[in-house]
Enzyme design. Sequence first.
Site, mmCIF file in Angstrom:
data_model
loop_
_atom_site.group_PDB
_atom_site.id
_atom_site.type_symbol
_atom_site.label_atom_id
_atom_site.label_comp_id
_atom_site.label_asym_id
_atom_site.label_seq_id
_atom_site.Cartn_x
_atom_site.Cartn_y
_atom_site.Cartn_z
ATOM 1 N N SER A 58 0.003 -8.097 1.801
ATOM 2 C CA SER A 58 0.706 -9.240 2.444
ATOM 3 C C SER A 58 0.039 -10.641 2.076
ATOM 4 C CB SER A 58 0.659 -9.261 4.120
ATOM 5 O OG SER A 58 -0.618 -8.800 4.212
ATOM 6 N N ASP A 96 -5.123 -2.402 0.365
ATOM 7 C CA ASP A 96 -3.950 -2.162 -0.356
ATOM 8 C C ASP A 96 -3.918 -2.078 -1.904
ATOM 9 O OD1 ASP A 96 -1.637 -1.787 1.107
ATOM 10 O OD2 ASP A 96 -1.339 -3.909 1.793
ATOM 11 N N GLU A 126 2.313 2.640 -0.646
ATOM 12 C CA GLU A 126 3.424 2.749 0.024
ATOM 13 C C GLU A 126 4.367 3.800 -0.815
ATOM 14 O OE1 GLU A 126 5.270 -1.189 -0.057
ATOM 15 O OE2 GLU A 126 3.537 -2.104 0.827
ATOM 16 N N GLU A 193 6.009 1.154 9.617
ATOM 17 C CA GLU A 193 6.621 -0.186 9.549
ATOM 18 C C GLU A 193 8.142 -0.298 9.987
ATOM 19 O OE1 GLU A 193 5.036 -2.817 6.578
ATOM 20 O OE2 GLU A 193 6.233 -4.614 7.394
#
Length: 275
Positions: A58, A96, A126, A193
Amino acid sequence: MYTSTDEAQSKLSKPVTTTSLRKMKAEGEKFITVALYDAPMAAMAQRCGVEVLLVGDSLGMTVLGYDSTIPVTMEQMIYHVEAVKRGNDKSLIMGDMPFMTYATPEQAMENATRIMQAGAHMVKIEGGEWLAPTVKMLGERGIPVCAHLGLTPQSVNKLGGFRVQGKTEAQAETILRDAVLLDEAGADLLVLECVPSDLAKRITEAVSMPVIGIGAGRETDAQVLVINDILGLTDKPPKFSKNFLVEAKDIPGALNKYAADVKARRFPADEHCFA
Ligand code: KIV
């Protein structure tokens, strides 16, 4: 070494580990996660007792000004993981893995190694079932993995926008099945999420790994928010976030309020959840 992590001031008496997080899940104690990107914030999070720090991609949007996480590079992630590590020696640090750096298990191993060597204790990736062999391979070689399901921002172009996921029964079943498969493959944590609260509850009960929610209701084992949202720095804040600085006099006050509200199950409130 960034030295403001004074032992006496820290609410974390010893380093947080995958074992201590599983114990918290078993005992029903919520833990706190914050996505942040630099040494002073990491030090402050330690003093406020934040158990898990996510150096999230992010940062592409919150720090670097991109309109998605897709342009973020390994070099940028490593730079920020190193900074966060210098500020904090107690919280568990997750790094991440950027877009397309884990497309195959071999590529994942090479890039995860670099994130771990920068100071992370765990990597986050992810995706669903297709990542089970990667999770297994990394785990067997000593690299803990946090999976990420629901709204997976690196797939924003495939998902058609930043939208709530799992709203139909078929989608919900797929996310639940992916979570179980990744749990069985040895994932250590799961970020969920933007999914309906009842789906998040079902998943949290179905898997052995602790589940960290963001826009996923109150029933997950933990919550994560991005530091920019906690401090009201976001132009159009998402529905699931909250500016805790409004009710606090300074940044540690806002972090302490976020942590206390999560532990006491006051955050997220109904207005932050998806039905
Ligand atoms: O990159 C990030 O900060 C994240 C959180 C929003 C979960 O993935």
